[in-house]
Design a protein around this motif. Sequence first.
Motif, mmCIF file in Angstrom:
data_model
loop_
_atom_site.group_PDB
_atom_site.id
_atom_site.type_symbol
_atom_site.label_atom_id
_atom_site.label_comp_id
_atom_site.label_asym_id
_atom_site.label_seq_id
_atom_site.Cartn_x
_atom_site.Cartn_y
_atom_site.Cartn_z
ATOM 1 N N GLY A 1 24.228 -2.241 6.374
ATOM 2 C CA GLY A 1 22.726 -2.242 6.776
ATOM 3 C C GLY A 1 22.143 -0.978 5.880
ATOM 4 N N LEU A 2 20.602 -1.460 5.240
ATOM 5 C CA LEU A 2 20.068 -0.636 4.685
ATOM 6 C C LEU A 2 18.873 -0.371 5.200
ATOM 7 C CD1 LEU A 2 21.380 -1.822 1.067
ATOM 8 C CD2 LEU A 2 21.790 0.409 2.057
ATOM 9 N N ALA A 3 18.424 0.735 5.627
ATOM 10 C CA ALA A 3 16.938 0.909 5.826
ATOM 11 C C ALA A 3 15.945 1.889 5.081
ATOM 12 C CB ALA A 3 17.076 1.731 7.313
ATOM 13 N N PHE A 4 14.994 1.402 4.529
ATOM 14 C CA PHE A 4 14.168 1.683 3.582
ATOM 15 C C PHE A 4 12.800 2.180 4.194
ATOM 16 C CE2 PHE A 4 16.732 -0.924 1.128
ATOM 17 C CZ PHE A 4 17.254 -0.170 0.253
ATOM 18 N N PRO A 5 12.405 3.555 4.655
ATOM 19 C CA PRO A 5 11.340 3.819 5.280
ATOM 20 C C PRO A 5 10.121 3.327 4.390
ATOM 21 C CG PRO A 5 12.851 5.463 5.385
ATOM 22 C CD PRO A 5 13.417 4.435 4.427
ATOM 23 N N LYS A 6 8.851 3.330 4.988
ATOM 24 C CA LYS A 6 7.817 2.758 4.072
ATOM 25 C C LYS A 6 7.451 3.574 2.874
ATOM 26 C CE LYS A 6 3.118 1.505 4.931
ATOM 27 N NZ LYS A 6 2.070 1.207 6.114
ATOM 28 N N ALA A 7 7.747 4.822 3.248
ATOM 29 C CA ALA A 7 7.322 5.965 2.239
ATOM 30 C C ALA A 7 8.261 5.902 0.867
ATOM 31 C CB ALA A 7 7.711 7.365 2.821
ATOM 32 N N SER A 8 9.648 5.456 1.260
ATOM 33 C CA SER A 8 10.633 5.061 0.227
ATOM 34 C C SER A 8 9.887 3.803 -0.776
ATOM 35 C CB SER A 8 11.786 4.903 0.685
ATOM 36 O OG SER A 8 12.319 6.092 1.252
ATOM 37 N N ILE A 9 9.334 2.800 0.081
ATOM 38 C CA ILE A 9 9.105 1.420 -0.542
ATOM 39 C C ILE A 9 7.771 1.810 -1.544
ATOM 40 C CG2 ILE A 9 7.889 -0.519 -0.159
ATOM 41 C CD1 ILE A 9 10.878 -0.662 0.623
ATOM 42 N N GLU A 10 6.883 2.789 -1.136
ATOM 43 C CA GLU A 10 5.560 3.060 -1.905
ATOM 44 C C GLU A 10 6.245 4.163 -3.010
ATOM 45 O OE1 GLU A 10 3.349 5.322 1.231
ATOM 46 O OE2 GLU A 10 2.749 3.326 2.118
ATOM 47 N N ARG A 11 6.848 4.988 -2.715
ATOM 48 C CA ARG A 11 7.539 5.643 -3.811
ATOM 49 C C ARG A 11 8.289 5.040 -4.972
ATOM 50 N NH1 ARG A 11 10.413 8.780 -1.138
ATOM 51 N NH2 ARG A 11 12.632 8.228 -1.607
ATOM 52 N N LEU A 12 8.818 3.852 -4.730
ATOM 53 C CA LEU A 12 9.561 2.991 -5.668
ATOM 54 C C LEU A 12 8.516 1.967 -6.324
ATOM 55 C CD1 LEU A 12 12.698 2.335 -3.618
ATOM 56 C CD2 LEU A 12 12.575 3.494 -5.752
ATOM 57 N N GLY A 13 7.182 1.920 -5.877
ATOM 58 C CA GLY A 13 6.237 1.100 -6.395
ATOM 59 C C GLY A 13 6.327 -0.274 -5.880
ATOM 60 N N LEU A 14 6.735 -0.302 -4.786
ATOM 61 C CA LEU A 14 6.875 -1.939 -4.147
ATOM 62 C C LEU A 14 6.040 -2.008 -3.159
ATOM 63 C CD1 LEU A 14 10.843 -2.033 -4.422
ATOM 64 C CD2 LEU A 14 9.310 -3.282 -5.853
ATOM 65 N N GLN A 15 4.996 -1.420 -2.915
ATOM 66 C CA GLN A 15 4.127 -1.535 -1.693
ATOM 67 C C GLN A 15 3.382 -2.829 -1.912
ATOM 68 O OE1 GLN A 15 0.820 1.626 -1.716
ATOM 69 N NE2 GLN A 15 0.378 1.058 0.433
ATOM 70 N N ARG A 16 2.918 -3.346 -3.029
ATOM 71 C CA ARG A 16 2.224 -4.611 -3.147
ATOM 72 C C ARG A 16 3.219 -5.624 -2.685
ATOM 73 N NH1 ARG A 16 2.399 -8.635 -6.569
ATOM 74 N NH2 ARG A 16 3.443 -7.279 -8.238
#
Length: 307
Positions: free
Chosen positions: A114-129
């Motif tokens: 299992g892998l859980a990526f918080p929203k902040a990590s998604i944004e930091r990685l540039g994958l928000q869009r």
Amino acid sequence: MKHIYHRIFDQFHILDSDGASREDDFAGAARWLESPGCLFQPNNFMLDRMIRGEGVVKAGLFVTIVLKGSGQGGPRREMTRFRYSENSIVVMALRKPLFWIGETSGGGRLFAAGLAFPKASIERLGLQREFLELFSSTETDEFVVALKAPPRILAMATEMLSPTLDGRAEELLLSAHAMEILARVISIAGKRASIEMASDHKQRRLRAIRDAIDADLRRPWKVSQLARDAGISRRSFNTHFRRAFGVSASDYLRTRRLESARDAIIEQGISINEAAYLAGYGNPANFATAFRKHFGYAPSRCRQSTN
């Protein structure tokens, strides 16, 4: 000291079928990967009984790669529940915190990453869009899909669960695999979201079929009739149903009947013979065998819990 699960949950409980806490068993194996910024949950357990988890999940992207084991879960809303089995991948994206429940069947091995990526990590990685585009096919704040796992993702999950390196080298390997899995999964999920938007009418018909099954579990449903009601050929009906809900229509019906029978034993105190009839089994022994295989314990244990 703050619990590691507080990184992804606002609140949580993990219990077995006897009501005993199993949080420490699972959390003891979990670890936080600073890069890319995710919780890695290795699950390599022999489960002698069903495990149930629930809690308020924070916004983010959650990936479970199942090599062995089966179960179900997702947000409380029935529309977005998913079921998983061997060699499958489940993706759940949440735009806002949401109450989540899940059950893992007992009586077998759970071998899953299992892998859980918080929203902040998604944004930091540039994958928000890419993350927000997952919600373009739905008016809700969640996106859930269960798919057959591609070989590359299965291979990475296997190595993460059984690493051959130690120390810093292991940390780098886990982080690299987590990053690649995120990139591949968000691409796969994005394509599925586009497909679902294009075939929303078909999805609505499949959801209507599923809701009809749920509303009348005792009815002797036939796949051929379900396919006709959905306006889909019998040959492709189960393929479409599996893509939508993670299991075939016949497996879904069998599971729902067993779950309904279990709930009736616990909540209404009905007999095992009555439960067998409720689940569509003419022979209580066959019902008990199917029940034990699915839940990991005999239906008589449910009777004991009501006394």
